[in-house]
Scaffold this active site. Sequence first.
Site, PDB file in Angstrom:
ATOM      1  N   ASP A 137       0.867  -1.181   0.000  1.00  0.00           N
ATOM      2  CA  ASP A 137       0.000   0.000   0.000  1.00  0.00           C
ATOM      3  C   ASP A 137       0.903   1.231   0.000  1.00  0.00           C
ATOM      4  OD1 ASP A 137      -2.054   1.863   0.397  1.00  0.00           O
ATOM      5  OD2 ASP A 137      -3.050   0.684   1.945  1.00  0.00           O
ATOM      6  N   ASP A 180      -3.077   7.113  -3.315  1.00  0.00           N
ATOM      7  CA  ASP A 180      -3.282   5.994  -2.395  1.00  0.00           C
ATOM      8  C   ASP A 180      -3.712   4.787  -3.227  1.00  0.00           C
ATOM      9  OD1 ASP A 180      -3.690   4.393  -0.197  1.00  0.00           O
ATOM     10  OD2 ASP A 180      -5.333   5.575   0.646  1.00  0.00           O
ATOM     11  N   HIS A 226     -12.172   5.963   1.433  1.00  0.00           N
ATOM     12  CA  HIS A 226     -12.225   7.300   2.030  1.00  0.00           C
ATOM     13  C   HIS A 226     -12.064   8.362   0.958  1.00  0.00           C
ATOM     14  CE1 HIS A 226      -7.774   6.986   1.696  1.00  0.00           C
ATOM     15  NE2 HIS A 226      -8.021   5.718   1.971  1.00  0.00           N
ATOM     16  N   HIS A 250      -7.354  10.535   4.828  1.00  0.00           N
ATOM     17  CA  HIS A 250      -8.644   9.961   5.221  1.00  0.00           C
ATOM     18  C   HIS A 250      -9.557  11.124   5.576  1.00  0.00           C
ATOM     19  CE1 HIS A 250      -7.705   5.535   5.519  1.00  0.00           C
ATOM     20  NE2 HIS A 250      -6.573   6.089   5.134  1.00  0.00           N
ATOM     21  N   GLU A 274     -10.995   0.697  -1.114  1.00  0.00           N
ATOM     22  CA  GLU A 274     -10.052  -0.340  -0.715  1.00  0.00           C
ATOM     23  C   GLU A 274     -10.685  -1.527   0.002  1.00  0.00           C
ATOM     24  OE1 GLU A 274      -7.015   0.828   2.144  1.00  0.00           O
ATOM     25  OE2 GLU A 274      -7.932   2.781   2.376  1.00  0.00           O
ATOM     26  N   GLU A 304      -6.664  -1.705  -3.917  1.00  0.00           N
ATOM     27  CA  GLU A 304      -7.078  -0.314  -3.740  1.00  0.00           C
ATOM     28  C   GLU A 304      -6.684   0.536  -4.931  1.00  0.00           C
ATOM     29  OE1 GLU A 304      -5.194   1.771  -0.471  1.00  0.00           O
ATOM     30  OE2 GLU A 304      -6.692   3.371  -0.529  1.00  0.00           O
TER      31      GLU A 304
HETATM   32 CO    CO Z   1      -6.471   4.185   1.485  1.00  0.00          CO
END
Ligand code: CO
Length: 300
Positions: free
Chosen positions: A87, A98, A158, A166, A191, A285
């Site tokens: 990640d 992200d 998010h 977030h 995600e 994600e």
């Molecule tokens: Co994330």
Amino acid sequence: MEEDKVDPKVVEEVGAASYKALVAARDMIKPGVKLLDVANHVEKMLKEQGYGMAFPLNLSIGVQAAHYTPSIDDETVFGENDLIKVDFGAEKDGVLGDCALTVDLSHNNQKLVEASIEALQNATSVIKSGVEVGKIGAEIEKAITSRGFVPIRNLGGHTVKTHDLHSDIFVPNYDNGDDTILEEGMVVAIEPFATSGKGIVTESDICDIYSFDFETQVRMREARILQEEIKKNYSHEPFAARWLSNVVDSRFGLYAGVSELARAGALTRYPTLIETGKGLVSQAELEVIVEKDSCRILTK
Ligand code: CO
């Protein structure tokens, strides 16, 4: 809602850089390779390209779902049977990427890996202006449970804003009935996490990721020096304790100082999260921008 003005070109650029770094990390993961070498390589790669990091490279293995990053002198190597969640994200002018994927070194967990990938595809296929986040969660839950696994309920997607990874809207990995809607122009990370366990994660004792909240009074010399450095270089995005290895002269001093800062309220801790049923965890994600009738993938 407060307007978050970002240059659309920067959003795309950061998304592309994030994905490139994620793939570079993935391609280095082999049995016997040190996690620390992968982290150092891809973090340096982003810096050389003129980017910051949205957060340190996460390499969470097996029952760990998220937030493991190598410590300062981490000797851990990937094992032949490891299931690794990678990640990562780039940063530029506060714009954050992200994205994540799962590497299955044993090739025995392909169904679990596919469950989170399929959940991600189904989720993004329903995203458009006006979609309720509970509906996105329902798509994720359906894809995962139909393969015999469970979604992790206390982790999720998010919205992403400048210096705020977030942000205000949480996108669940199951149908929680939330009728909050996504609107055109919002940047959202989706995600799904799938597991063979209980579908709940909890904090472990391991913690190498922190973020700065506000300056506070601390007594220990190392903590004071660390706080100055953190304030100067890592005041916005989360950072890894190992990034401060050249600031104090011992591993003990580093971790004692960081712990004191966290206890004093200067830092937020992001401990490694573990699946409570000791189930293996997969994750997929990506980051999208919501459009009128669909969404556009940024981390590609
Ligand atoms: Co994330």
